[in-house]
Design a protein around this motif. Structure first.
Motif, PDB file in Angstrom:
ATOM      1  N   PHE A   1      22.983 -24.340  -8.991  1.00 50.23           N
ATOM      2  CA  PHE A   1      23.211 -24.000 -10.252  1.00 50.23           C
ATOM      3  C   PHE A   1      23.539 -22.551 -10.425  1.00 50.23           C
ATOM      4  CE2 PHE A   1      19.218 -26.617  -9.520  1.00 50.23           C
ATOM      5  CZ  PHE A   1      19.458 -27.543 -10.511  1.00 50.23           C
ATOM      6  N   SER A   2      24.202 -22.298 -11.428  1.00 48.25           N
ATOM      7  CA  SER A   2      25.080 -20.964 -11.475  1.00 48.25           C
ATOM      8  C   SER A   2      24.151 -19.901 -11.230  1.00 48.25           C
ATOM      9  CB  SER A   2      25.604 -20.687 -12.772  1.00 48.25           C
ATOM     10  OG  SER A   2      26.279 -19.535 -12.959  1.00 48.25           O
ATOM     11  N   ASP A   3      24.603 -18.617 -10.474  1.00 47.78           N
ATOM     12  CA  ASP A   3      23.777 -17.509 -10.313  1.00 47.78           C
ATOM     13  C   ASP A   3      23.716 -16.803 -11.693  1.00 47.78           C
ATOM     14  OD1 ASP A   3      23.410 -18.027  -7.858  1.00 47.78           O
ATOM     15  OD2 ASP A   3      25.265 -16.877  -7.184  1.00 47.78           O
ATOM     16  N   LYS A   4      24.422 -17.200 -12.858  1.00 46.94           N
ATOM     17  CA  LYS A   4      24.298 -16.472 -14.076  1.00 46.94           C
ATOM     18  C   LYS A   4      23.240 -17.038 -14.933  1.00 46.94           C
ATOM     19  CE  LYS A   4      29.519 -15.806 -14.307  1.00 46.94           C
ATOM     20  NZ  LYS A   4      30.578 -16.114 -15.164  1.00 46.94           N
ATOM     21  N   LEU A   5      22.549 -17.857 -14.198  1.00 46.27           N
ATOM     22  CA  LEU A   5      21.393 -18.509 -15.108  1.00 46.27           C
ATOM     23  C   LEU A   5      20.009 -17.636 -15.062  1.00 46.27           C
ATOM     24  CD1 LEU A   5      21.446 -22.537 -14.655  1.00 46.27           C
ATOM     25  CD2 LEU A   5      21.963 -21.173 -16.616  1.00 46.27           C
ATOM     26  N   ALA A   6      19.404 -17.195 -16.086  1.00 42.09           N
ATOM     27  CA  ALA A   6      18.349 -16.599 -15.911  1.00 42.09           C
ATOM     28  C   ALA A   6      17.083 -17.145 -15.172  1.00 42.09           C
ATOM     29  CB  ALA A   6      17.735 -16.371 -17.357  1.00 42.09           C
ATOM     30  N   SER A   7      16.192 -16.697 -14.484  1.00 44.79           N
ATOM     31  CA  SER A   7      15.447 -17.265 -13.729  1.00 44.79           C
ATOM     32  C   SER A   7      14.698 -18.625 -14.429  1.00 44.79           C
ATOM     33  CB  SER A   7      14.154 -16.102 -13.148  1.00 44.79           C
ATOM     34  OG  SER A   7      13.288 -16.749 -12.322  1.00 44.79           O
ATOM     35  N   LYS A   8      14.130 -18.233 -15.601  1.00 39.61           N
ATOM     36  CA  LYS A   8      13.404 -19.390 -16.142  1.00 39.61           C
ATOM     37  C   LYS A   8      14.256 -20.555 -16.433  1.00 39.61           C
ATOM     38  CE  LYS A   8      10.525 -20.420 -20.342  1.00 39.61           C
ATOM     39  NZ  LYS A   8       9.911 -19.751 -21.470  1.00 39.61           N
ATOM     40  N   ALA A   9      15.750 -20.435 -16.861  1.00 37.80           N
ATOM     41  CA  ALA A   9      16.524 -21.531 -17.185  1.00 37.80           C
ATOM     42  C   ALA A   9      17.033 -22.083 -15.820  1.00 37.80           C
ATOM     43  CB  ALA A   9      17.857 -20.908 -17.772  1.00 37.80           C
ATOM     44  N   ARG A  10      17.080 -21.507 -14.537  1.00 35.95           N
ATOM     45  CA  ARG A  10      17.156 -22.028 -13.297  1.00 35.95           C
ATOM     46  C   ARG A  10      16.012 -23.001 -13.174  1.00 35.95           C
ATOM     47  NH1 ARG A  10      20.173 -21.245  -8.789  1.00 35.95           N
ATOM     48  NH2 ARG A  10      21.238 -19.262  -9.613  1.00 35.95           N
ATOM     49  N   LEU A  11      14.807 -22.585 -13.186  1.00 41.27           N
ATOM     50  CA  LEU A  11      13.826 -23.181 -13.016  1.00 41.27           C
ATOM     51  C   LEU A  11      13.808 -24.719 -13.588  1.00 41.27           C
ATOM     52  CD1 LEU A  11      10.763 -20.804 -12.504  1.00 41.27           C
ATOM     53  CD2 LEU A  11      11.862 -22.294 -10.542  1.00 41.27           C
ATOM     54  N   GLN A  12      14.115 -24.343 -14.983  1.00 40.76           N
ATOM     55  CA  GLN A  12      14.259 -25.639 -15.798  1.00 40.76           C
ATOM     56  C   GLN A  12      14.997 -26.486 -15.369  1.00 40.76           C
ATOM     57  OE1 GLN A  12      11.608 -26.362 -18.225  1.00 40.76           O
ATOM     58  NE2 GLN A  12      12.603 -28.453 -17.913  1.00 40.76           N
ATOM     59  N   ALA A  13      16.354 -26.152 -14.952  1.00 42.17           N
ATOM     60  CA  ALA A  13      17.437 -26.900 -14.502  1.00 42.17           C
ATOM     61  C   ALA A  13      17.152 -27.588 -13.242  1.00 42.17           C
ATOM     62  CB  ALA A  13      18.724 -26.180 -14.376  1.00 42.17           C
ATOM     63  N   GLN A  14      16.753 -26.806 -12.413  1.00 39.37           N
ATOM     64  CA  GLN A  14      16.216 -27.824 -11.055  1.00 39.37           C
ATOM     65  C   GLN A  14      15.103 -28.489 -11.436  1.00 39.37           C
ATOM     66  OE1 GLN A  14      14.099 -25.197  -7.846  1.00 39.37           O
ATOM     67  NE2 GLN A  14      15.930 -25.849  -6.913  1.00 39.37           N
ATOM     68  N   SER A  15      14.085 -28.390 -12.272  1.00 40.36           N
ATOM     69  CA  SER A  15      12.913 -29.306 -12.467  1.00 40.36           C
ATOM     70  C   SER A  15      13.650 -30.491 -13.109  1.00 40.36           C
ATOM     71  CB  SER A  15      11.783 -28.602 -13.392  1.00 40.36           C
ATOM     72  OG  SER A  15      11.046 -29.568 -13.911  1.00 40.36           O
ATOM     73  N   ASP A  16      14.524 -30.456 -13.837  1.00 42.09           N
ATOM     74  CA  ASP A  16      14.990 -31.592 -14.620  1.00 42.09           C
ATOM     75  C   ASP A  16      15.933 -32.466 -13.635  1.00 42.09           C
ATOM     76  OD1 ASP A  16      14.142 -30.723 -17.100  1.00 42.09           O
ATOM     77  OD2 ASP A  16      16.272 -30.021 -17.677  1.00 42.09           O
ATOM     78  N   ALA A  17      16.708 -31.682 -12.645  1.00 44.65           N
ATOM     79  CA  ALA A  17      17.279 -32.486 -11.693  1.00 44.65           C
ATOM     80  C   ALA A  17      16.490 -33.253 -10.918  1.00 44.65           C
ATOM     81  CB  ALA A  17      18.374 -31.493 -10.897  1.00 44.65           C
ATOM     82  N   MET A  18      15.499 -32.588 -10.341  1.00 43.53           N
ATOM     83  CA  MET A  18      14.346 -33.177  -9.312  1.00 43.53           C
ATOM     84  C   MET A  18      13.773 -34.366 -10.212  1.00 43.53           C
ATOM     85  SD  MET A  18      14.985 -32.253  -6.217  1.00 43.53           S
ATOM     86  CE  MET A  18      16.003 -30.985  -5.388  1.00 43.53           C
ATOM     87  N   SER A  19      13.305 -34.177 -11.370  1.00 44.05           N
ATOM     88  CA  SER A  19      12.722 -35.245 -12.189  1.00 44.05           C
ATOM     89  C   SER A  19      13.478 -36.384 -12.279  1.00 44.05           C
ATOM     90  CB  SER A  19      12.302 -34.732 -13.408  1.00 44.05           C
ATOM     91  OG  SER A  19      11.686 -35.756 -14.259  1.00 44.05           O
ATOM     92  N   GLU A  20      14.750 -36.279 -12.411  1.00 48.92           N
ATOM     93  CA  GLU A  20      15.860 -37.331 -12.420  1.00 48.92           C
ATOM     94  C   GLU A  20      15.932 -38.181 -11.150  1.00 48.92           C
ATOM     95  OE1 GLU A  20      18.400 -40.287 -13.321  1.00 48.92           O
ATOM     96  OE2 GLU A  20      17.116 -39.053 -14.604  1.00 48.92           O
ATOM     97  N   ALA A  21      15.946 -37.323 -10.158  1.00 50.67           N
ATOM     98  CA  ALA A  21      15.794 -37.819  -8.758  1.00 50.67           C
ATOM     99  C   ALA A  21      14.597 -38.846  -8.381  1.00 50.67           C
ATOM    100  CB  ALA A  21      15.966 -36.826  -7.535  1.00 50.67           C
ATOM    101  N   LEU A  22      13.609 -38.303  -8.984  1.00 55.25           N
ATOM    102  CA  LEU A  22      12.263 -39.106  -8.799  1.00 55.25           C
ATOM    103  C   LEU A  22      12.261 -40.343  -9.506  1.00 55.25           C
ATOM    104  CD1 LEU A  22       9.465 -36.535  -8.816  1.00 55.25           C
ATOM    105  CD2 LEU A  22      10.536 -37.795  -6.672  1.00 55.25           C
ATOM    106  N   ARG A  23      12.696 -40.471 -10.815  1.00 57.62           N
ATOM    107  CA  ARG A  23      13.026 -41.483 -11.579  1.00 57.62           C
ATOM    108  C   ARG A  23      14.146 -42.549 -10.854  1.00 57.62           C
ATOM    109  NH1 ARG A  23      12.882 -37.670 -15.838  1.00 57.62           N
ATOM    110  NH2 ARG A  23      14.935 -37.576 -15.821  1.00 57.62           N
ATOM    111  N   TRP A  24      14.940 -41.940 -10.336  1.00 61.08           N
ATOM    112  CA  TRP A  24      16.117 -42.876  -9.680  1.00 61.08           C
ATOM    113  C   TRP A  24      15.459 -43.713  -8.550  1.00 61.08           C
ATOM    114  CZ3 TRP A  24      18.675 -42.470  -4.901  1.00 61.08           C
ATOM    115  CH2 TRP A  24      19.909 -43.018  -4.777  1.00 61.08           C
ATOM    116  N   VAL A  25      14.387 -42.905  -7.790  1.00 61.73           N
ATOM    117  CA  VAL A  25      13.866 -43.512  -6.708  1.00 61.73           C
ATOM    118  C   VAL A  25      12.928 -44.629  -7.350  1.00 61.73           C
ATOM    119  CG1 VAL A  25      12.111 -43.377  -4.865  1.00 61.73           C
ATOM    120  CG2 VAL A  25      13.871 -41.468  -5.101  1.00 61.73           C
TER     121      VAL A  25
END
Length: 205
Positions: A91-115
């Motif tokens: 994720f871009s370093d320009k993202l605020a901390s909260k936005a980065r956490l949300q983006a990472q959460s969304d990505a990992m959630s999709e990975a779990l659904r994919w599994v």
């Protein structure tokens, strides 16, 4: 050696110990016994990823990079062309901390659904506390523990201390590895969850 002989797809492992206690060694040993492995990487930098890449893992931030073959004649299910994958979204370093956490959460959630959709994977959760507390993914992880066995999904959950891991990772573990601890909080937490740990014979402590 005993674990290598008895490990089966759909069984779960929980490993708790400080840095240097051998958690990664156990994970990668089990990975070699598994047909398909998905390593969920959440750190910004991680020297382990280079080692995994050198040993044949596909390192990607896009789940679409895991290509599928035509349905197998035996059971009609598709098979991934890459059996060992590190999912490491950046994720871009320009993202605020909260936005980065949300983006990472969304990505990992999709990975779990994919599994859950594809089945058959051994999922290595290298930073369980981060996944459950920071990314707020304890619920989808619980669903994987409860429903993954019928899909042939195994979860290998790592944490440095017993207080860093959800109770489901203890109560649903077929194999449990605990490093010695003298910390009062760790001991209290283990006492709290001890009634949920399967009896010796099913779980190996």
């Amino acid at each position: 050696a005993k674990l290598a002989r008895e490990w089966r797809s759909g069984e779960c492992v929980t490993i708790v110990g400080p840095r240097g206690s051998g958690k990664t060694h156990i994970c990668l040993h089990l990975a070699e016994l598994s047909p398909y492995v998905l390593f969920l990487a959440t750190k910004r930098t991680d020297p382990l990823i280079d080692a995994l890449s050198a040993s044949g893992y596909l390192v990607t931030g896009d789940l679409d990079d895991v290509l599928w073959t035509a349905p197998h004649e035996g059971d009609g299910k598709p098979r991934p062309l890459r059996r060992k994958v590190v999912y490491w979204p950046k994720f871009s370093d320009k993202l605020a901390s909260k936005a980065r956490l949300q983006a990472q959460s969304d990505a990992m959630s999709e990975a779990l659904r994919w599994v859950d959709r594809t089945g058959g994977w051994t999922v290595i959760v290298d930073e369980t506390m981060w996944m459950t507390e920071s990314l707020k993914l304890e619920v989808p992880l619980k669903e994987m523990y409860f429903q993954g066995r019928t899909q042939g999904v195994s979860v290998i959950a790592n944490a440095q201390r017993p207080t860093h891991i959800p109770r489901i990772a203890f109560s649903s573990a077929d194999y449990l590895f605990l490093a010695p601890t003298g910390d009062r909080r760790d001991i209290f937490n283990l006492r709290e969850i001890s009634t949920g740990i399967p009896e010796i014979g099913r779980a190996h402590v």
